[in-house]
Design a protein around this motif. Structure first.
Motif, PDB file in Angstrom:
ATOM      1  N   ASN A   1      34.497  36.902  44.868  1.00  0.00           N
ATOM      2  CA  ASN A   1      33.201  37.558  45.089  1.00  0.00           C
ATOM      3  C   ASN A   1      32.804  38.449  43.919  1.00  0.00           C
ATOM      4  O   ASN A   1      31.870  39.239  44.016  1.00  0.00           O
ATOM      5  CB  ASN A   1      33.214  38.368  46.392  1.00  0.00           C
ATOM      6  CG  ASN A   1      34.270  39.467  46.379  1.00  0.00           C
ATOM      7  OD1 ASN A   1      34.845  39.781  45.344  1.00  0.00           O
ATOM      8  ND2 ASN A   1      34.533  40.041  47.540  1.00  0.00           N
TER       9      ASN A   1
ATOM     10  N   GLU B   1      34.846  48.387  38.278  1.00  0.00           N
ATOM     11  CA  GLU B   1      33.848  47.377  38.606  1.00  0.00           C
ATOM     12  C   GLU B   1      32.691  47.466  37.619  1.00  0.00           C
ATOM     13  O   GLU B   1      32.317  48.553  37.173  1.00  0.00           O
ATOM     14  CB  GLU B   1      33.344  47.616  40.029  1.00  0.00           C
ATOM     15  CG  GLU B   1      32.337  46.591  40.513  1.00  0.00           C
ATOM     16  CD  GLU B   1      31.861  46.872  41.922  1.00  0.00           C
ATOM     17  OE1 GLU B   1      30.943  46.172  42.389  1.00  0.00           O
ATOM     18  OE2 GLU B   1      32.410  47.812  42.556  1.00  0.00           O
TER      19      GLU B   1
ATOM     20  N   GLN C   1      34.565  40.842  42.470  1.00  0.00           N
ATOM     21  CA  GLN C   1      35.162  42.174  42.449  1.00  0.00           C
ATOM     22  C   GLN C   1      36.481  42.154  41.673  1.00  0.00           C
ATOM     23  O   GLN C   1      37.257  41.210  41.779  1.00  0.00           O
ATOM     24  CB  GLN C   1      35.414  42.672  43.879  1.00  0.00           C
ATOM     25  CG  GLN C   1      34.159  42.789  44.731  1.00  0.00           C
ATOM     26  CD  GLN C   1      33.166  43.766  44.141  1.00  0.00           C
ATOM     27  OE1 GLN C   1      33.499  44.904  43.836  1.00  0.00           O
ATOM     28  NE2 GLN C   1      31.923  43.309  43.975  1.00  0.00           N
TER      29      GLN C   1
ATOM     30  N   TYR D   1      39.147  38.785  38.316  1.00  0.00           N
ATOM     31  CA  TYR D   1      38.205  39.061  39.393  1.00  0.00           C
ATOM     32  C   TYR D   1      38.460  38.117  40.567  1.00  0.00           C
ATOM     33  O   TYR D   1      38.990  37.012  40.402  1.00  0.00           O
ATOM     34  CB  TYR D   1      36.763  38.894  38.908  1.00  0.00           C
ATOM     35  CG  TYR D   1      36.383  39.841  37.796  1.00  0.00           C
ATOM     36  CD1 TYR D   1      35.819  41.078  38.085  1.00  0.00           C
ATOM     37  CD2 TYR D   1      36.607  39.502  36.468  1.00  0.00           C
ATOM     38  CE1 TYR D   1      35.476  41.962  37.068  1.00  0.00           C
ATOM     39  CE2 TYR D   1      36.279  40.383  35.442  1.00  0.00           C
ATOM     40  CZ  TYR D   1      35.708  41.613  35.750  1.00  0.00           C
ATOM     41  OH  TYR D   1      35.382  42.478  34.736  1.00  0.00           O
TER      42      TYR D   1
ATOM     43  N   GLU E   1      34.002  32.719  49.385  1.00  0.00           N
ATOM     44  CA  GLU E   1      34.386  33.244  48.077  1.00  0.00           C
ATOM     45  C   GLU E   1      34.886  32.114  47.184  1.00  0.00           C
ATOM     46  O   GLU E   1      34.655  32.119  45.969  1.00  0.00           O
ATOM     47  CB  GLU E   1      35.460  34.318  48.229  1.00  0.00           C
ATOM     48  CG  GLU E   1      34.950  35.607  48.859  1.00  0.00           C
ATOM     49  CD  GLU E   1      35.987  36.705  48.848  1.00  0.00           C
ATOM     50  OE1 GLU E   1      36.998  36.572  48.129  1.00  0.00           O
ATOM     51  OE2 GLU E   1      35.802  37.707  49.552  1.00  0.00           O
TER      52      GLU E   1
END
Length: 443
Positions: free
Chosen positions: A92, A101, A94, A89, A212
């Motif tokens: 953030n 997801e 994702q 990932y 991030e």
């Protein structure tokens, strides 16, 4: 829940946005809506009356005063599932491995730590396969400990090795500011070692938004905590917490906060502690252990200086090796008397003899080292550095302890090592006896 949308943004910085809003909570998640309809996320990081400061996850590039802000009434969350194992990932949350997801079983990121009443006293060893850790500075489940190293040291290679060699149930790697080749090395090493099915990676590269990067430890620790509550022993590896602190400094400066030591925010200690204190051995559940890299010029730098007050020791890497005298695990005494009967004694004897050898190195500069015992000490030092200080040599604890006995027998007489006759009788590697002992130990 009604989600109110605000306009009239007051200020925009590199990763900071200011706006007036009512009924907003600290750490609340918000949506930034661009004039073209695109959306991005931000998080509330400061409140002063109606003045709200948000941290932009994607940075301030492209954000204008005609954007709209919609507050979502909830903190930052991440999906949680056993299906996360083997996945990669971004900072953030994702997926960046091509997989789906996770949108169910959402958990809060950066929530409170485990209640101290539910924490158990650390009592079990974590095996890493690294002799300088397992033998001399044993790592304990639920310990929080950093690797202190100068930039350029192969600490990420060491973390990758530990990730593939440890006996933990789940390994979570949090990379902050990684170069692409470092990211690639982590993935390749884990896949080659067959550890992918118990590893999760949260990766922020040096090209990604600094916000991030700030999220990586929180994401890794939030997911780790959930696995620990399921009864798993989770090992979190974070690199690099100095880079993370530098991002923290950039955001604080963008907020015009009054800087403290070397420009770092005044709450640096609290920010680091709130992450490291997630480590815990949880009553009726599993454990969460944290090993974080802290790069430094010297230990007086604000990040290692503050880290040292929070954590339970440190591993010190220098010139590619793990140093014995610069490293310290403050919890090792709680486990190394229960690993093998000779563990604590052989550890102390090896360290004492190495200390004597270091004194001979100093004396050698003045030409005063000529006696046989001193010369053997110097040879012992070379063998110790070659055989035991290499952090990339894999050895099971029992094999590493056997190697310690071999090293002593190679350079010293029985009466010179300061060990009890009972231990010498049981473990000294005399011809034929040592082989049988090793076979019995492995059985």
């Amino acid at each position: 829940m009604l989600q109110k949308t605000y306009e009239n943004i007051d200020s925009i910085g590199r990763a900071i946005l200011g706006i007036k809003a009512k009924g907003v909570h600290n750490k609340e998640l918000a949506e930034v809506i661009y004039p073209n309809g695109q959306k991005a996320f931000a998080q509330v990081i400061a409140l002063d009356g109606d003045q709200v400061t948000l941290q932009l996850f994607g940075g301030g590039f492209g954000v204008s005063t005609d954007c709209k802000i919609r507050f979502l009434g909830k903190p930052v969350q991440v999906g949680f599932s056993d299906d996360m194992l083997g996945r990669v990932y971004s900072g953030n949350g994702q997926p960046i491995d091509g997989g789906p997801e996770l949108l169910s079983d959402m958990i809060r990121v950066a929530g409170p730590s485990i209640n101290p009443v539910k924490r158990l006293i650390p009592k079990d060893m974590i095996r890493t396969g690294v002799p300088m850790i397992d033998v001399f500075n044993t790592l304990v489940r639920s310990q929080k400990i950093p690797i202190f190293a100068k930039a350029g040291e192969p600490y990420n290679r060491l973390l990758a090795n530990i990730a593939t060699q440890t006996d933990a149930d789940v390994i979570i790697i949090g990379g902050v500011g990684l170069k692409y080749d470092e990211f690639h090395y982590f993935r390749q090493r884990i896949e080659e070692a067959g550890s992918k099915n118990k590893t999760i990676m949260f990766v922020h590269t040096h090209r990604d938004s600094i916000v991030e990067g700030l999220m990586v430890p929180d994401l890794a620790l939030a997911v780790a905590e959930q696995f620990a509550l399921q009864g798993k022993n989770v090992f979190v590896l974070l690199s690099d917490m100095t880079q993370w602190s530098d991002y923290l400094r950039q955001v604080a400066n963008a907020q015009d906060q009054i800087p403290a030591n070397q420009g770092y925010p005044g709450d640096l200690y609290s920010q680091l502690a709130s992450r490291y204190e997630k480590a815990a051995d949880i009553e009726g559940a599993g454990s969460l252990t944290i090993l974080g890299v802290t790069t430094m010029d010297d230990v007086t730098h604000p990040v290692p200086d503050n880290t040292g007050y929070i954590t339970e020791g440190q591993f010190y890497m220098k010139d590619g090796y793990l140093e014995l005298f610069g490293s310290l695990s403050r919890l090792k005494q709680q486990v190394n008397d229960r690993t093998r009967p000779d563990h604590r004694s052989i550890m102390n004897a090896m360290a004492r003899l190495l200390s004597e050898a270091e004194e001979r190195v100093k004396a050698q500069k003045f030409g005063s080292v000529k006696d046989d015992y001193s010369l053997r000490l110097l040879d012992y030092r070379k063998t110790f550095q070659t055989e035991l200080m290499d952090p990339f040599r894999y050895l099971e604890l029992e094999d590493a302890l056997d190697l310690c006995w071999d090293t002593l027998a190679q350079h010293f007489k029985k009466e010179e090592v300061g060990l009890s006759s009972k231990l010498i009788e049981a473990y000294w590697p005399e011809k034929g006896k040592f082989k049988i002992l090793k076979e019995m130990t492995h059985e």
